[in-house]
Scaffold this motif. Structure first.
Motif, PDB file in Angstrom:
ATOM      1  N   ARG A  83       0.828  -1.205   0.000  1.00  0.00           N
ATOM      2  CA  ARG A  83       0.000   0.000   0.000  1.00  0.00           C
ATOM      3  C   ARG A  83       0.865   1.259   0.000  1.00  0.00           C
ATOM      4  O   ARG A  83       0.606   2.222  -0.759  1.00  0.00           O
ATOM      5  CB  ARG A  83      -0.910  -0.030   1.241  1.00  0.00           C
ATOM      6  N   MET A  84       1.915   1.291   0.839  1.00  0.00           N
ATOM      7  CA  MET A  84       2.790   2.461   0.895  1.00  0.00           C
ATOM      8  C   MET A  84       3.544   2.654  -0.414  1.00  0.00           C
ATOM      9  O   MET A  84       3.714   3.782  -0.911  1.00  0.00           O
ATOM     10  CB  MET A  84       3.775   2.324   2.058  1.00  0.00           C
ATOM     11  N   LEU A  85       4.018   1.535  -1.001  1.00  0.00           N
ATOM     12  CA  LEU A  85       4.752   1.639  -2.268  1.00  0.00           C
ATOM     13  C   LEU A  85       3.845   2.156  -3.396  1.00  0.00           C
ATOM     14  O   LEU A  85       4.278   2.950  -4.241  1.00  0.00           O
ATOM     15  CB  LEU A  85       5.330   0.272  -2.644  1.00  0.00           C
ATOM     16  N   SER A  86       2.604   1.712  -3.413  1.00  0.00           N
ATOM     17  CA  SER A  86       1.693   2.201  -4.460  1.00  0.00           C
ATOM     18  C   SER A  86       1.448   3.697  -4.319  1.00  0.00           C
ATOM     19  O   SER A  86       1.467   4.444  -5.303  1.00  0.00           O
ATOM     20  CB  SER A  86       0.371   1.446  -4.392  1.00  0.00           C
ATOM     21  N   LEU A  87       1.249   4.184  -3.070  1.00  0.00           N
ATOM     22  CA  LEU A  87       1.027   5.619  -2.872  1.00  0.00           C
ATOM     23  C   LEU A  87       2.288   6.415  -3.184  1.00  0.00           C
ATOM     24  O   LEU A  87       2.221   7.491  -3.801  1.00  0.00           O
ATOM     25  CB  LEU A  87       0.573   5.876  -1.431  1.00  0.00           C
ATOM     26  N   LEU A  88       3.463   5.900  -2.777  1.00  0.00           N
ATOM     27  CA  LEU A  88       4.706   6.608  -3.097  1.00  0.00           C
ATOM     28  C   LEU A  88       4.938   6.644  -4.601  1.00  0.00           C
ATOM     29  O   LEU A  88       5.471   7.623  -5.139  1.00  0.00           O
ATOM     30  CB  LEU A  88       5.890   5.931  -2.391  1.00  0.00           C
ATOM     31  N   GLY A  89       4.546   5.582  -5.320  1.00  0.00           N
ATOM     32  CA  GLY A  89       4.650   5.605  -6.778  1.00  0.00           C
ATOM     33  C   GLY A  89       3.731   6.643  -7.396  1.00  0.00           C
ATOM     34  O   GLY A  89       4.095   7.333  -8.351  1.00  0.00           O
ATOM     35  N   ILE A  90       2.518   6.759  -6.846  1.00  0.00           N
ATOM     36  CA  ILE A  90       1.592   7.791  -7.346  1.00  0.00           C
ATOM     37  C   ILE A  90       2.136   9.181  -7.068  1.00  0.00           C
ATOM     38  O   ILE A  90       2.018  10.098  -7.890  1.00  0.00           O
ATOM     39  CB  ILE A  90       0.208   7.593  -6.699  1.00  0.00           C
ATOM     40  N   LEU A  91       2.757   9.358  -5.887  1.00  0.00           N
ATOM     41  CA  LEU A  91       3.334  10.663  -5.534  1.00  0.00           C
ATOM     42  C   LEU A  91       4.661  10.926  -6.223  1.00  0.00           C
ATOM     43  O   LEU A  91       5.251  11.991  -6.038  1.00  0.00           O
ATOM     44  CB  LEU A  91       3.527  10.743  -4.013  1.00  0.00           C
ATOM     45  N   LYS A  92       5.152   9.948  -7.035  1.00  0.00           N
ATOM     46  CA  LYS A  92       6.390  10.081  -7.816  1.00  0.00           C
ATOM     47  C   LYS A  92       7.610  10.273  -6.920  1.00  0.00           C
ATOM     48  O   LYS A  92       8.448  11.138  -7.134  1.00  0.00           O
ATOM     49  CB  LYS A  92       6.286  11.247  -8.811  1.00  0.00           C
ATOM     50  N   LYS A  96       6.454  12.271 -35.127  1.00  0.00           N
ATOM     51  CA  LYS A  96       5.645  12.909 -34.081  1.00  0.00           C
ATOM     52  C   LYS A  96       5.192  11.875 -33.048  1.00  0.00           C
ATOM     53  O   LYS A  96       5.208  12.130 -31.833  1.00  0.00           O
ATOM     54  CB  LYS A  96       4.412  13.579 -34.704  1.00  0.00           C
ATOM     55  N   LYS A  97       4.773  10.680 -33.520  1.00  0.00           N
ATOM     56  CA  LYS A  97       4.363   9.630 -32.589  1.00  0.00           C
ATOM     57  C   LYS A  97       5.525   9.218 -31.691  1.00  0.00           C
ATOM     58  O   LYS A  97       5.364   9.004 -30.482  1.00  0.00           O
ATOM     59  CB  LYS A  97       3.843   8.422 -33.368  1.00  0.00           C
ATOM     60  N   THR A  98       6.714   9.090 -32.299  1.00  0.00           N
ATOM     61  CA  THR A  98       7.893   8.694 -31.511  1.00  0.00           C
ATOM     62  C   THR A  98       8.203   9.733 -30.446  1.00  0.00           C
ATOM     63  O   THR A  98       8.450   9.410 -29.277  1.00  0.00           O
ATOM     64  CB  THR A  98       9.095   8.510 -32.440  1.00  0.00           C
ATOM     65  N   SER A  99       8.195  11.017 -30.867  1.00  0.00           N
ATOM     66  CA  SER A  99       8.467  12.078 -29.887  1.00  0.00           C
ATOM     67  C   SER A  99       7.396  12.122 -28.810  1.00  0.00           C
ATOM     68  O   SER A  99       7.693  12.322 -27.624  1.00  0.00           O
ATOM     69  CB  SER A  99       8.553  13.428 -30.604  1.00  0.00           C
ATOM     70  N   THR A 100       6.127  11.891 -29.199  1.00  0.00           N
ATOM     71  CA  THR A 100       5.040  11.869 -28.212  1.00  0.00           C
ATOM     72  C   THR A 100       5.221  10.708 -27.232  1.00  0.00           C
ATOM     73  O   THR A 100       5.003  10.855 -26.020  1.00  0.00           O
ATOM     74  CB  THR A 100       3.688  11.749 -28.922  1.00  0.00           C
ATOM     75  N   TYR A 101       5.647   9.552 -27.762  1.00  0.00           N
ATOM     76  CA  TYR A 101       5.873   8.400 -26.885  1.00  0.00           C
ATOM     77  C   TYR A 101       6.970   8.693 -25.865  1.00  0.00           C
ATOM     78  O   TYR A 101       6.820   8.414 -24.663  1.00  0.00           O
ATOM     79  CB  TYR A 101       6.239   7.184 -27.740  1.00  0.00           C
ATOM     80  N   PHE A 102       8.066   9.289 -26.362  1.00  0.00           N
ATOM     81  CA  PHE A 102       9.158   9.601 -25.436  1.00  0.00           C
ATOM     82  C   PHE A 102       8.738  10.658 -24.422  1.00  0.00           C
ATOM     83  O   PHE A 102       9.105  10.599 -23.236  1.00  0.00           O
ATOM     84  CB  PHE A 102      10.390  10.066 -26.209  1.00  0.00           C
ATOM     85  N   LEU A 103       7.956  11.653 -24.876  1.00  0.00           N
ATOM     86  CA  LEU A 103       7.494  12.686 -23.942  1.00  0.00           C
ATOM     87  C   LEU A 103       6.568  12.100 -22.883  1.00  0.00           C
ATOM     88  O   LEU A 103       6.669  12.443 -21.696  1.00  0.00           O
ATOM     89  CB  LEU A 103       6.772  13.797 -24.710  1.00  0.00           C
ATOM     90  N   GLN A 104       5.664  11.193 -23.294  1.00  0.00           N
ATOM     91  CA  GLN A 104       4.801  10.534 -22.311  1.00  0.00           C
ATOM     92  C   GLN A 104       5.613   9.696 -21.334  1.00  0.00           C
ATOM     93  O   GLN A 104       5.318   9.637 -20.140  1.00  0.00           O
ATOM     94  CB  GLN A 104       3.774   9.656 -23.028  1.00  0.00           C
ATOM     95  N   LYS A 105       6.646   9.056 -21.862  1.00  0.00           N
ATOM     96  CA  LYS A 105       7.511   8.261 -20.988  1.00  0.00           C
ATOM     97  C   LYS A 105       8.225   9.144 -19.979  1.00  0.00           C
ATOM     98  O   LYS A 105       8.359   8.796 -18.795  1.00  0.00           O
ATOM     99  CB  LYS A 105       8.519   7.497 -21.860  1.00  0.00           C
ATOM    100  N   VAL A 106       8.668  10.336 -20.457  1.00  0.00           N
ATOM    101  CA  VAL A 106       9.345  11.270 -19.549  1.00  0.00           C
ATOM    102  C   VAL A 106       8.371  11.781 -18.495  1.00  0.00           C
ATOM    103  O   VAL A 106       8.704  11.917 -17.309  1.00  0.00           O
ATOM    104  CB  VAL A 106       9.954  12.438 -20.360  1.00  0.00           C
ATOM    105  N   VAL A 107       7.123  12.081 -18.918  1.00  0.00           N
ATOM    106  CA  VAL A 107       6.124  12.588 -17.971  1.00  0.00           C
ATOM    107  C   VAL A 107       5.772  11.523 -16.933  1.00  0.00           C
ATOM    108  O   VAL A 107       5.536  11.829 -15.759  1.00  0.00           O
ATOM    109  CB  VAL A 107       4.866  13.060 -18.744  1.00  0.00           C
ATOM    110  N   ALA A 108       5.707  10.250 -17.356  1.00  0.00           N
ATOM    111  CA  ALA A 108       5.336   9.181 -16.436  1.00  0.00           C
ATOM    112  C   ALA A 108       6.400   8.916 -15.384  1.00  0.00           C
ATOM    113  O   ALA A 108       6.104   8.403 -14.302  1.00  0.00           O
ATOM    114  CB  ALA A 108       5.045   7.897 -17.211  1.00  0.00           C
ATOM    115  N   GLU A 109       7.658   9.264 -15.684  1.00  0.00           N
ATOM    116  CA  GLU A 109       8.730   9.023 -14.726  1.00  0.00           C
ATOM    117  C   GLU A 109       8.651  10.036 -13.586  1.00  0.00           C
ATOM    118  O   GLU A 109       8.084  11.118 -13.738  1.00  0.00           O
ATOM    119  CB  GLU A 109      10.085   9.133 -15.430  1.00  0.00           C
ATOM    120  N   PRO A 110       9.186   9.691 -12.411  1.00  0.00           N
ATOM    121  CA  PRO A 110       9.161  10.645 -11.282  1.00  0.00           C
ATOM    122  C   PRO A 110      10.036  11.861 -11.571  1.00  0.00           C
ATOM    123  O   PRO A 110      10.842  11.873 -12.498  1.00  0.00           O
ATOM    124  CB  PRO A 110       9.703   9.811 -10.110  1.00  0.00           C
TER     125      PRO A 110
END
Length: 601
Positions: free
Chosen positions: A64-73, A288-302
């Protein structure tokens, strides 16, 4: 490390935790107490986690703590970069793991509260692709994504409203001020109604005023509709001009060209459009799709700090160095066949790049041509609005050039005249300076002669006297005009006062009569009011007495009705008993032995 612990202790001693720790007591906490403290901080950020960890298994607590810490990045520090070691330390309540987490959470509590709140609605639920084949599941998933987007927009609007500077106190002040204004307006309307009620035909006047207001509103709406129709007409005329220009260009193209040239032009356009559709646009879309994928990947990271960026830069430099080494090794293993292929590949890549560049230049030229055409249409419409003429062509342009030449010669002639006048002005200015110098010299000679004759200042005194006399005559003339104007104004004012008195005399006379009548009516109204009050008091007393009497009668009626029902019930009981007695008597005296056995006796 001591600064970190001191910061944690200070934050835990404040609201809303109020733990009353010091450095020694905090450092002496056991692993279970540290875990409970971490859980309390997480529960403050997200109320769903405000639980007692003794009531659940350690694995469930860690998950539970790990899931919340992952959400909080939250990103573990370098000393516990291994996720399994971090998980093990979180399960056992290790201080090197718990302390950095507490420090990170307490540094940005408000920000993490907001992030945890948004995560409840924005963490997307991943649905497997095989389930999305079902239409119902796909529709529900689409509605879920639309609701998520709507929540994002509403949250942004809410944040903008919060930061717009409008507070509840200001809104309440505005509401109270508007309520006061409303009360004032209601009182003013009541006063105006009382004034209007004394005027004859006030209902008809009010109806006329209402019709006037409706007509004014209708006039405003018609003016607005007229403005909208004007704008629509302007846009329609622009579209018509563009269509006419395109039609004219097509006519010119058809007149000046042959079928072969038209076919060739169409083939070129088809080839260019097919190149755009099959090669250029898919390549751009893929990039554009490739750049969007990388940008989404960057956003998803903490969130990353400066140290993380430095590590990434070092890795990039290492990868670049490895790439350079691989290129050098490949060039060392150079073969003739590969060299021919490489030469062809280079030529093909050069040609493809040139082709892409020319296609982009052609696309830019087309866009520039379309923008230029739009500007030309806009300028033409503006010229027509200013009652200007269209673009001149042929003989009209030659005539316009001849007219410009004649105007140019006329302009040069006037320019020469201006130059002559300017030269003459310079001569006159120089003459004026010379005359001023001669005047000063003559004045000096005159002053010297006056000093010699013993009458110095005579000429100056004479000039002053002449100037004063001229000023006095002007002032006397101005005073005379002012007095004449004042006398005329006084006459006009007296005439206006007399006229107003004459016009107001019958009104004043009528007003006196109305005042007398008003006093009589007021006195009569007071008398009637006294009579009404006395009559109302008598009727009120009679009404209260009658109400008391009616109340008593109702109670008596209820009591009598209750007695009636009681007597009726007793009567029914007696009738039933009498019937039973008759049946018993009948059975008892019956000659039939069976009937006699049925008797109770």
């Amino acid at each position: 490390m001591s600064d970190q612990i001191q910061f944690i202790v200070e934050k835990l001693n404040q609201e809303p935790f109020r733990k009353n720790y010091n450095l020694i007591t905090f450092d002496s906490l056991e692993s279970m107490q540290l875990l409970q403290l971490l859980n309390d901080v997480l529960g403050e950020i997200d109320p769903k986690h405000a639980v007692d960890i003794r009531e659940e298994l350690p694995e469930q607590t860690a998950k539970r703590m790990l899931s919340l810490l992952g959400i909080l990045k939250y990103k573990p520090p370098g000393s516990v970069s291994d996720l399994s070691a971090f998980r093990q330390g979180l399960v056992t309540g290790s201080k090197p793991v718990i302390h950095p987490v507490l420090h990170w959470l307490l540094q940005r509590t408000n920000e993490l509260k907001k992030r945890a709140y948004l995560a409840r609605f924005l963490v997307k639920l991943e649905v497997p692709a095989e389930f999305l084949q079902d239409d119902t599941v796909a529709d529900i998933n689409k509605q879920y994504e639309e609701l998520m987007e709507a929540f994002k927009n509403l949250h942004k609007e809410c944040e903008q409203l919060k930061t717009s500077g409008l507070s509840t106190a200001e809104i309440r002040r505005d509401i109270s001020a508007m309520e006061e204004e409303k009360d004032q307006l209601i009182k003013r309307v009541e006063r105006l109604k009382k004034r209007v009620e004394t005027v004859q035909n006030h209902q008809r006047m009010l109806e006329i005023a209402r019709q006037l207001r409706l007509e004014k509103e209708r006039e405003e709406s018609l003016a607005q509709q007229k403005q909208e129709q004007k704008s629509q007409l302007f846009h329609t005329e622009q579209r018509l001009q563009r269509a006419q220009l395109q039609l004219k260009e097509m006519h010119h193209a058809v007149v000046d060209s042959k079928p072969e040239s038209l076919m060739k032009k169409l083939e070129e356009e088809i080839n260019f459009n097919s190149y755009l559709v099959t090669e250029k646009i898919p390549r751009e879309l893929e990039s554009k799709k490739t750049s969007t994928y990388f940008l989404q990947k960057v956003v998803a990271e903490p969130a990353m700090g400066q140290s993380d960026l430095n590590v990434l830069e070092i890795k990039i430099n290492e990868v670049n160095a490895q790439m350079n080494q691989l290129v050098e090794k490949r060039m060392m293993k150079y073969e003739p066949i590969d060299s021919k292929f490489s030469m062809y590949r280079q030529q093909a890549s050069i040609i493809s790049r040139k082709k892409e560049a020319k296609a982009e230049e052609l696309q830019a030229a087309k866009e520039e041509m379309s923008s230029t055409e739009r500007q030309m249409l806009q300028k033409t419409s503006q010229a027509q609005e200013l009652e200007g003429s269209d673009v001149l062509k042929g003989d009209e342009f030659k005539h316009y050039v001849n007219k410009l030449r004649s105007k140019n010669t006329f302009y040069k002639k006037k320019r020469l005249e201006i130059a002559e006048i300017t030269a003459e002005y310079g001569i006159l200015q120089r003459t004026e300076e010379l005359l001023k110098q001669r005047h000063e010299a003559i004045q000096q000679q005159l002053q010297a002669i006056e000093d010699k004759k013993g009458i110095s200042g005579y000429s100056y005194t004479q000039e002053e006297l002449e100037r004063v006399s001229s000023v006095k005559s002007e002032m006397d003339e101005m005073k005379g005009r002012t007095l004449d104007n004042m006398s005329e104004m006084v006459k006009k004012l007296n005439a206006m006062v007399a006229e107003k008195k004459a016009s107001l005399a019958p009104v004043i006379k009528e007003l006196r009569q109305l005042r007398q009548k008003c006093q009589e009516l007021t006195q009569e109204c007071d008398e009637k009011k006294i009579q009404y009050d006395s009559c109302a008091a008598g009727l009120e007393s009679n009404r209260s007495a009658l109400e008391q009497e009616v109340k008593g009668l109702l109670e008596e009626c209820v009591q009598e009705e209750s007695n009636y029902r009681y007597i009726n019930c007793m009567k029914r009981n007696l009738e039933i008993q009498l019937q039973r007695a008759k049946e018993e008597m009948k059975a008892y005296i019956s000659p039939d032995p069976q009937e006699r056995q049925k008797a109770i006796r």
